[in-house]
Design an enzyme around this catalytic site. Structure first.
Site, PDB file in Angstrom:
ATOM      1  N   GLU A   1      -9.875  -0.985  -1.262  1.00  0.00           N
ATOM      2  CA  GLU A   1      -9.585   0.419  -0.945  1.00  0.00           C
ATOM      3  C   GLU A   1      -9.763   1.302  -2.177  1.00  0.00           C
ATOM      4  OE1 GLU A   1      -5.745  -0.326   0.771  1.00  0.00           O
ATOM      5  OE2 GLU A   1      -6.694  -1.350   2.445  1.00  0.00           O
TER       6      GLU A   1
ATOM      7  N   GLY B   1      -7.032  -5.559   7.134  1.00  0.00           N
ATOM      8  CA  GLY B   1      -6.443  -4.629   8.102  1.00  0.00           C
ATOM      9  C   GLY B   1      -7.133  -4.591   9.448  1.00  0.00           C
TER      10      GLY B   1
ATOM     11  N   HIS C   1      -8.676  -3.488  -5.735  1.00  0.00           N
ATOM     12  CA  HIS C   1      -8.570  -3.643  -4.282  1.00  0.00           C
ATOM     13  C   HIS C   1      -9.735  -2.890  -3.636  1.00  0.00           C
ATOM     14  CE1 HIS C   1      -7.073  -3.305  -0.196  1.00  0.00           C
ATOM     15  NE2 HIS C   1      -6.249  -4.287  -0.475  1.00  0.00           N
TER      16      HIS C   1
ATOM     17  N   SER D   1      -5.953  -9.926   6.809  1.00  0.00           N
ATOM     18  CA  SER D   1      -5.372 -10.267   8.117  1.00  0.00           C
ATOM     19  C   SER D   1      -4.671 -11.626   8.128  1.00  0.00           C
ATOM     20  CB  SER D   1      -6.442 -10.188   9.218  1.00  0.00           C
ATOM     21  OG  SER D   1      -6.914  -8.862   9.331  1.00  0.00           O
TER      22      SER D   1
ATOM     23  N   LYS E   1       0.845  -1.198   0.000  1.00  0.00           N
ATOM     24  CA  LYS E   1       0.000   0.000   0.000  1.00  0.00           C
ATOM     25  C   LYS E   1       0.881   1.249   0.000  1.00  0.00           C
ATOM     26  CE  LYS E   1      -3.338  -2.805   2.400  1.00  0.00           C
ATOM     27  NZ  LYS E   1      -4.558  -2.897   3.174  1.00  0.00           N
TER      28      LYS E   1
HETATM   29  C1  PEP Z   1      -4.848  -6.169   1.669  1.00  0.00           C
HETATM   30  O1  PEP Z   1      -4.968  -4.969   1.840  1.00  0.00           O
HETATM   31  O2  PEP Z   1      -4.824  -6.643   0.518  1.00  0.00           O
HETATM   32  C2  PEP Z   1      -4.724  -7.014   2.845  1.00  0.00           C
HETATM   33  C3  PEP Z   1      -4.935  -8.290   2.704  1.00  0.00           C
HETATM   34  O3  PEP Z   1      -4.432  -6.374   4.003  1.00  0.00           O
HETATM   35  P1  PEP Z   1      -4.140  -7.046   5.442  1.00  0.00           P
HETATM   36  O4  PEP Z   1      -3.309  -8.266   5.211  1.00  0.00           O
HETATM   37  O5  PEP Z   1      -3.394  -6.000   6.206  1.00  0.00           O
HETATM   38  O6  PEP Z   1      -5.456  -7.369   6.035  1.00  0.00           O
END
Ligand code: PEP
Length: 252
Positions: free
Chosen positions: A99, A175, A97, A215, A11
């Site tokens: 986001e 996240g 993604h 996560s 990111k």
């Molecule tokens: C991601 O943003 O693609 C992701 C999987 O984040 P995290 O592993 O931090 O949950």
């Protein structure tokens, strides 16, 4: 071709120096300790050239962008085209993604356009799909994922689709420290593979790489990756530390 893959989505994190340290550490480690699967790092655009230089010297490391423009070129201030990525020998790119969907309002149509642009330059899209918590609580998660797949990818012909990696990333797990259970991950991955089989046939479905994201960390990676339809992970937070990312890459 279906592969075991771990991809680290950094990111918008790290200074140039920190980014180079991480790429150097990973390159060095994996050169001596070959992982069972493929390893991809997805740094911010400004660091792609540096990472690509390391990857060119490595038999293990691959580099992915985190986003691409839906346009070829021209007056699109701030955008980066698929052709520009290819110019840096970038062979993968995350698309859709959550986001990008949520904070930048990227629509299914825009994501489908991005996939097309990447495939024009033989760049493999890592196409993200996944439901929100509200959608899961309303038992609508299968419909949401189905629509994302259909709208973003199912316009592709079989040859084109064969070049796509899918990442199932439930938004409620990204996240948050709340990881999908292995059963939840397997259930959705099997569902996705089933939809691909209906559209493109069993061979292509069995050949499609489907990653889990949300996560995932060194403690839970093994149990997630042990599922028959989970081919690896798209890793956010835990990809920022070499030690953690290496442990995840060694979880196959
Ligand atoms: C991601 O943003 O693609 C992701 C999987 O984040 P995290 O592993 O931090 O949950």
């Amino acid at each position: 071709m279906r592969k075991n893959i771990v991809a680290g989505n950094w990111k918008m994190n790290k200074s140039f120096e920190q980014a180079e340290d991480l790429v150097a550490d990973l390159t060095e480690y994996f050169e001596e300790n070959k992982p069972k699967g493929e390893v991809i790092v997805c740094p911010p655009n400004l660091y792609l050239e540096m990472a690509s230089d390391y990857a060119s010297e490595s038999s293990v490391l691959n580099v992915s962008a985190q986003n691409v423009s839906e346009y070829d070129n021209g007056a699109y201030t701030g955008e980066i085209s698929a052709e520009m990525l290819k110019g840096l020998d970038i062979n993968h790119c995350i698309v859709g993604h959550s986001e990008r969907r949520q904070y930048f309002n990227e629509t299914d149509q825009q994501l489908a356009n991005k996939v097309d642009k990447l495939l024009d330059f033989s760049i493999i899209p890592i196409f993200c799909i996944g439901e929100s918590l509200e959608e899961r609580e309303k038992n609508n998660h299968f419909n949401v994922v189905k629509a994302q797949l259909e709208n973003g990818l199912f316009h592709l012909n079989s040859d084109e689709f064969s070049n796509v990696i899918i990442a199932y990333e439930p938004v409620w797990a990204i996240g948050t420290g709340v990881v999908a259970t292995p059963e939840q991950a397997q259930e959705m991955h099997a569902y996705i593979r089933g939809l691909i089989a209906e559209k493109y046939g069993n061979n292509i479905a069995n050949d499609t790489t489907i990653l889990y994201g949300g996560s995932c960390n060194p403690k839970n990676a093994k149990i997630l990756f042990a599922n028959k339809d989970v081919d690896g992970g798209l890793i956010g937070g835990a990809s920022l530390k070499a030690e953690d990312f290496i442990k995840i890459a060694e979880s196959f």
